[in-house]
Design an enzyme around this catalytic site. Sequence first.
Site, PDB file in Angstrom:
ATOM      1  CG  LEU A 111      62.569  17.551 -27.161  1.00  0.00           C
ATOM      2  CD1 LEU A 111      63.731  18.426 -26.680  1.00  0.00           C
ATOM      3  CD2 LEU A 111      61.921  17.210 -25.738  1.00  0.00           C
ATOM      4  N   GLY A 112      59.460  17.448 -30.019  1.00  0.00           N
ATOM      5  CA  GLY A 112      57.915  19.024 -30.895  1.00  0.00           C
ATOM      6  C   GLY A 112      58.274  20.581 -30.851  1.00  0.00           C
ATOM      7  CE1 TYR A 113      53.062  22.678 -32.111  1.00  0.00           C
ATOM      8  CE2 TYR A 113      53.972  21.327 -30.928  1.00  0.00           C
ATOM      9  CZ  TYR A 113      52.797  21.585 -31.318  1.00  0.00           C
ATOM     10  OH  TYR A 113      51.607  21.591 -31.815  1.00  0.00           O
ATOM     11  CE1 TYR A 151      52.295  28.384 -16.114  1.00  0.00           C
ATOM     12  CE2 TYR A 151      54.105  27.839 -17.590  1.00  0.00           C
ATOM     13  CZ  TYR A 151      53.727  27.436 -16.429  1.00  0.00           C
ATOM     14  OH  TYR A 151      53.892  26.407 -15.954  1.00  0.00           O
ATOM     15  CD1 TRP A 206      62.046  21.722 -13.869  1.00  0.00           C
ATOM     16  CD2 TRP A 206      63.382  19.781 -15.258  1.00  0.00           C
ATOM     17  NE1 TRP A 206      61.434  20.737 -13.783  1.00  0.00           N
ATOM     18  CE2 TRP A 206      61.830  19.455 -14.386  1.00  0.00           C
ATOM     19  CE3 TRP A 206      64.008  19.497 -16.158  1.00  0.00           C
ATOM     20  CZ2 TRP A 206      61.333  18.402 -15.016  1.00  0.00           C
ATOM     21  CZ3 TRP A 206      63.703  18.207 -16.487  1.00  0.00           C
ATOM     22  CH2 TRP A 206      61.421  17.968 -16.176  1.00  0.00           C
ATOM     23  NE  ARG A 207      59.019  21.036  -9.212  1.00  0.00           N
ATOM     24  CZ  ARG A 207      57.905  20.266  -8.575  1.00  0.00           C
ATOM     25  NH1 ARG A 207      58.109  18.332  -8.092  1.00  0.00           N
ATOM     26  NH2 ARG A 207      56.966  20.382  -9.603  1.00  0.00           N
ATOM     27  CD  GLU A 229      58.948  26.436 -16.718  1.00  0.00           C
ATOM     28  OE1 GLU A 229      58.073  26.485 -17.408  1.00  0.00           O
ATOM     29  OE2 GLU A 229      58.600  25.776 -15.305  1.00  0.00           O
ATOM     30  CD  GLN A 232      51.154  22.481 -27.108  1.00  0.00           C
ATOM     31  OE1 GLN A 232      51.971  21.312 -27.894  1.00  0.00           O
ATOM     32  NE2 GLN A 232      50.088  22.677 -26.920  1.00  0.00           N
ATOM     33  CB  CYS A 262      38.561  20.651  -1.001  1.00  0.00           C
ATOM     34  SG  CYS A 262      38.101  20.341  -2.858  1.00  0.00           S
ATOM     35  CB  CYS A 313      44.008  18.494  -8.045  1.00  0.00           C
ATOM     36  SG  CYS A 313      42.254  18.796  -7.481  1.00  0.00           S
ATOM     37  CG  ASP A 325      49.399  24.863 -14.670  1.00  0.00           C
ATOM     38  OD1 ASP A 325      48.645  25.106 -13.940  1.00  0.00           O
ATOM     39  OD2 ASP A 325      50.598  24.127 -15.359  1.00  0.00           O
TER      40      ASP A 325
END
Length: 330
Positions: free
Chosen positions: A103-105, A143, A45-46, A58, A63, A226, A209, A161
């Site tokens: 995929l849940g939900y 979001y 998707w990028r 998205e 999750q 940093c 990070c 996020d």
Amino acid sequence: MTDSDATAVAGAGVDGDAPELPADLDAVRDALVDWYEADHREFPWRRTEDPYEILVSEVMSQQTQLDRVVPAWEDFVEEWPTTEELAEADRGGVVAFWSDHSLGYNNRAKYLHEAAGQVEGEYGGTFPETPEELQELMGVGPYTANAVASFAFDNGDAVVDTNVKRVLHRAFAVPDDDAAFAQVASDVMPDGESRIWNNAIMELGGVACGTTPRCDEAGCPWRRWCHAYETGDFTAPDVPEQPSFEGSRRQFRGRIVRLLGEYDELALDDLGPRVRVDYSPDGEHGREWLRGLVDDLADDGLVAIEERAGADEGRSADDGASEVVVSLRR
């Protein structure tokens, strides 16, 4: 990630106890963008600016680990490559796909199907382009709307996020305060560059990070500025723990949807033993428990419940559960 876990920042000027940023902010920005453009994770998707494909990614990514999303996303856009084809699809089939790919939900599948119908019916097949307009689509919160606006149209705001909060907290000593995170995220992002910037800063949080920082191994571009790298204090904002999936109502709801994708319909007592092996009609996990699950799914528009007069052979005519038949809503 859900929309409740992230904030789309609508420009600078958000009140908050934000720290002073480095004076050479252009150098900070250039360093991150150069780092991202030199090497980053390749997600399909990028490689697209199609708002439909980005919306699917998205919604799937909420999750759900990205390595699991990739094959599901590829299968989904192959099966329904446009909003027109998704809108015309059988909703039960879309929900079954969602469940089959773990995929849940599953109500996300329903909302995605309905959003495709809105794009076709209300917007003439053309996606709205601003975060505000995108939030008019079913199931699209701040979001997700901002992500689609950013990655499809380069027309979004800074995102905050969990990963971005961790980056800003460590790099610039931003206090664990939503308003402060919002202000710094907005101030750091270069104007009119939401596509590259939001990708880059989320990549920084996902690669260099993370919960366990990999500053040197990943060549973090912000080491010279940093605060955490200078002090050795790599604490991060508290992240609410996700409830366990194993044994949860969400797990059994998903199992019901998958089963109904295999059968045209099932009576409640035929469905029960397939949902869990210890199902007993009058037990703790019996008809009352199962009926609660299917009622929730019906409220979400995912299943249809039919109360039929009469009973199956071998069952009592006044056995209410034997007369309840469940199917995927078409």
